[in-house]
Design an enzyme around this catalytic site. Structure first.
Site, mmCIF file in Angstrom:
data_model
loop_
_atom_site.group_PDB
_atom_site.id
_atom_site.type_symbol
_atom_site.label_atom_id
_atom_site.label_comp_id
_atom_site.label_asym_id
_atom_site.label_seq_id
_atom_site.Cartn_x
_atom_site.Cartn_y
_atom_site.Cartn_z
ATOM 1 N N HIS A 27 -0.449 -13.362 -10.161
ATOM 2 C CA HIS A 27 0.370 -12.556 -10.908
ATOM 3 C C HIS A 27 0.599 -13.115 -12.137
ATOM 4 O O HIS A 27 1.212 -14.187 -12.315
ATOM 5 C CB HIS A 27 2.010 -12.386 -10.045
ATOM 6 C CG HIS A 27 1.918 -11.609 -8.738
ATOM 7 N ND1 HIS A 27 1.772 -12.398 -7.581
ATOM 8 C CD2 HIS A 27 2.041 -10.283 -8.481
ATOM 9 C CE1 HIS A 27 1.582 -11.377 -6.611
ATOM 10 N NE2 HIS A 27 1.789 -10.277 -7.310
ATOM 11 N N HIS A 34 -4.104 -5.504 -6.139
ATOM 12 C CA HIS A 34 -4.037 -5.749 -4.905
ATOM 13 C C HIS A 34 -3.329 -5.079 -4.094
ATOM 14 O O HIS A 34 -2.613 -4.368 -4.387
ATOM 15 C CB HIS A 34 -3.595 -7.550 -5.022
ATOM 16 C CG HIS A 34 -2.517 -7.407 -5.606
ATOM 17 N ND1 HIS A 34 -1.978 -7.470 -7.215
ATOM 18 C CD2 HIS A 34 -1.082 -7.962 -5.017
ATOM 19 C CE1 HIS A 34 -0.749 -7.765 -7.056
ATOM 20 N NE2 HIS A 34 -0.047 -8.078 -6.166
ATOM 21 N N CYS A 69 9.829 -7.184 0.166
ATOM 22 C CA CYS A 69 8.479 -6.902 -0.254
ATOM 23 C C CYS A 69 7.217 -7.889 0.301
ATOM 24 O O CYS A 69 7.864 -9.032 0.754
ATOM 25 C CB CYS A 69 8.245 -6.840 -1.673
ATOM 26 S SG CYS A 69 9.042 -5.151 -2.487
ATOM 27 N N HIS A 71 2.776 -9.069 0.824
ATOM 28 C CA HIS A 71 1.657 -8.930 0.664
ATOM 29 C C HIS A 71 0.672 -9.297 2.222
ATOM 30 O O HIS A 71 1.056 -10.542 2.514
ATOM 31 C CB HIS A 71 0.893 -9.973 -0.429
ATOM 32 C CG HIS A 71 1.458 -9.751 -1.601
ATOM 33 N ND1 HIS A 71 2.571 -10.289 -2.189
ATOM 34 C CD2 HIS A 71 0.918 -8.970 -2.818
ATOM 35 C CE1 HIS A 71 2.655 -10.187 -3.258
ATOM 36 N NE2 HIS A 71 1.962 -9.231 -3.816
ATOM 37 N N GLU A 89 11.939 -13.560 4.552
ATOM 38 C CA GLU A 89 12.554 -13.304 3.116
ATOM 39 C C GLU A 89 14.232 -13.221 3.730
ATOM 40 O O GLU A 89 14.919 -13.537 3.085
ATOM 41 C CB GLU A 89 12.159 -12.163 2.575
ATOM 42 C CG GLU A 89 12.586 -11.904 1.266
ATOM 43 C CD GLU A 89 12.054 -10.966 0.367
ATOM 44 O OE1 GLU A 89 12.513 -10.119 -0.368
ATOM 45 O OE2 GLU A 89 10.545 -10.864 0.445
ATOM 46 N N TYR A 106 1.739 1.577 -8.023
ATOM 47 C CA TYR A 106 2.065 1.509 -9.199
ATOM 48 C C TYR A 106 1.725 0.406 -9.968
ATOM 49 O O TYR A 106 1.092 -0.806 -9.514
ATOM 50 C CB TYR A 106 3.671 1.232 -8.956
ATOM 51 C CG TYR A 106 4.050 -0.243 -8.591
ATOM 52 C CD1 TYR A 106 4.661 -1.019 -9.514
ATOM 53 C CD2 TYR A 106 4.047 -0.567 -7.211
ATOM 54 C CE1 TYR A 106 5.140 -2.296 -9.153
ATOM 55 C CE2 TYR A 106 4.557 -1.667 -7.032
ATOM 56 C CZ TYR A 106 4.883 -2.799 -7.862
ATOM 57 O OH TYR A 106 5.377 -4.010 -7.466
ATOM 58 N N GLU A 116 2.784 -6.226 -12.259
ATOM 59 C CA GLU A 116 2.570 -6.254 -10.894
ATOM 60 C C GLU A 116 1.654 -4.816 -10.787
ATOM 61 O O GLU A 116 1.980 -3.897 -11.521
ATOM 62 C CB GLU A 116 3.606 -5.588 -10.244
ATOM 63 C CG GLU A 116 5.046 -6.978 -9.876
ATOM 64 C CD GLU A 116 4.550 -7.611 -8.581
ATOM 65 O OE1 GLU A 116 3.056 -7.531 -8.328
ATOM 66 O OE2 GLU A 116 5.151 -8.645 -8.380
ATOM 67 N N GLU A 118 -0.139 -2.823 -7.976
ATOM 68 C CA GLU A 118 -0.217 -2.956 -6.590
ATOM 69 C C GLU A 118 -0.598 -1.375 -5.574
ATOM 70 O O GLU A 118 -0.009 -0.391 -6.271
ATOM 71 C CB GLU A 118 0.913 -3.430 -5.607
ATOM 72 C CG GLU A 118 1.307 -4.916 -6.241
ATOM 73 C CD GLU A 118 2.515 -5.292 -5.621
ATOM 74 O OE1 GLU A 118 2.702 -6.659 -5.566
ATOM 75 O OE2 GLU A 118 3.440 -4.848 -5.429
ATOM 76 N N TRP A 163 9.666 -0.745 -8.929
ATOM 77 C CA TRP A 163 9.036 0.004 -7.664
ATOM 78 C C TRP A 163 10.122 0.588 -6.886
ATOM 79 O O TRP A 163 10.031 1.761 -6.279
ATOM 80 C CB TRP A 163 8.262 -1.208 -6.867
ATOM 81 C CG TRP A 163 8.945 -2.278 -6.535
ATOM 82 C CD1 TRP A 163 9.726 -2.661 -5.356
ATOM 83 C CD2 TRP A 163 9.213 -3.433 -7.189
ATOM 84 N NE1 TRP A 163 10.325 -3.871 -5.502
ATOM 85 C CE2 TRP A 163 9.935 -4.436 -6.525
ATOM 86 C CE3 TRP A 163 8.649 -4.022 -8.361
ATOM 87 C CZ2 TRP A 163 10.024 -5.853 -6.970
ATOM 88 C CZ3 TRP A 163 8.768 -5.344 -8.964
ATOM 89 C CH2 TRP A 163 9.538 -6.215 -8.103
#
Length: 183
Positions: A27, A34, A69, A71, A89, A106, A116, A118, A163
């Site tokens: 990032h 990604h 969120c 990955h 989280e 986005y 960002e 993704e 987002w």
């Protein structure tokens, strides 16, 4: 103890995996496309969880956003990644996981210039255990009425993650783009 190195899956423009990169380095102002995911978590009363990103986050610190969120790692199923991030989280478990916006994608640039970029399927789920958010991830959190949140996002989009401002109306819209009332 050495922290575990977290990798993200890099993607070609068509969504094909083309490699991996260390999440801690990906990032930047030149973030490559990604794979990621977003999850909107609901409670037993139908309220949606919004979280305020911790002030130490690299992108959009202190901004209100969706529930969580993350990955998926190389070879990790999206469902396993969502469950892992719910635990990491929010300190919770989830159930009734459904992919709601499988093709969400986005690109956004925050005030510091960090990008960002993704392909980010959007999920909904129900909370299955009490929340115990990580202070490194979450500064604040609230269970709110989804229609109230949608109104707030429409009125003050600058107060929310980019987002969320794209995902929430898409989750709330019927196929003709009108509010569906399904949230």
């Amino acid at each position: 103890m050495t922290p575990t190195r977290e990798e993200v899956v890099l993607l070609a423009e068509d969504g094909t995996p083309i490699g991996t990169a260390d999440k801690a380095t990906v990032h930047t102002t030149q973030t490559p496309l990604h794979l990621a995911f977003s999850c909107h978590l609901f409670d037993g009363e139908g309220r949606i969880l919004v979280t305020r990103r911790a002030l130490g986050k690299a992108t959009w610190p202190g901004v209100w956003t969706n529930s969580f969120c993350g990955h998926p790692g190389p070879g990790e199923s999206m469902e396993d990644a969502v469950a892992r991030r719910a635990a990491d989280e929010l300190g919770t478990t989830i159930e009734n996981l459904v992919v709601a916006l499988p093709d969400f994608r986005y690109r956004a640039v925050d005030a510091s210039g960090i990008v960002e970029y993704e392909i980010c399927p959007v999920y909904t789920a129900t909370v299955a255990s009490p929340l115990s958010p990580s202070a490194a991830e979450v500064a604040e959190w609230e269970w709110v009425d989804a229609r109230t949140l949608l109104s707030a996002v429409e009125a003050t989009p600058w107060a929310f993650s980019p987002w969320l401002t794209l995902q929430l109306p898409a989750l709330y819209a019927d196929p003709d783009g009108e509010p569906s009332g399904q949230l």
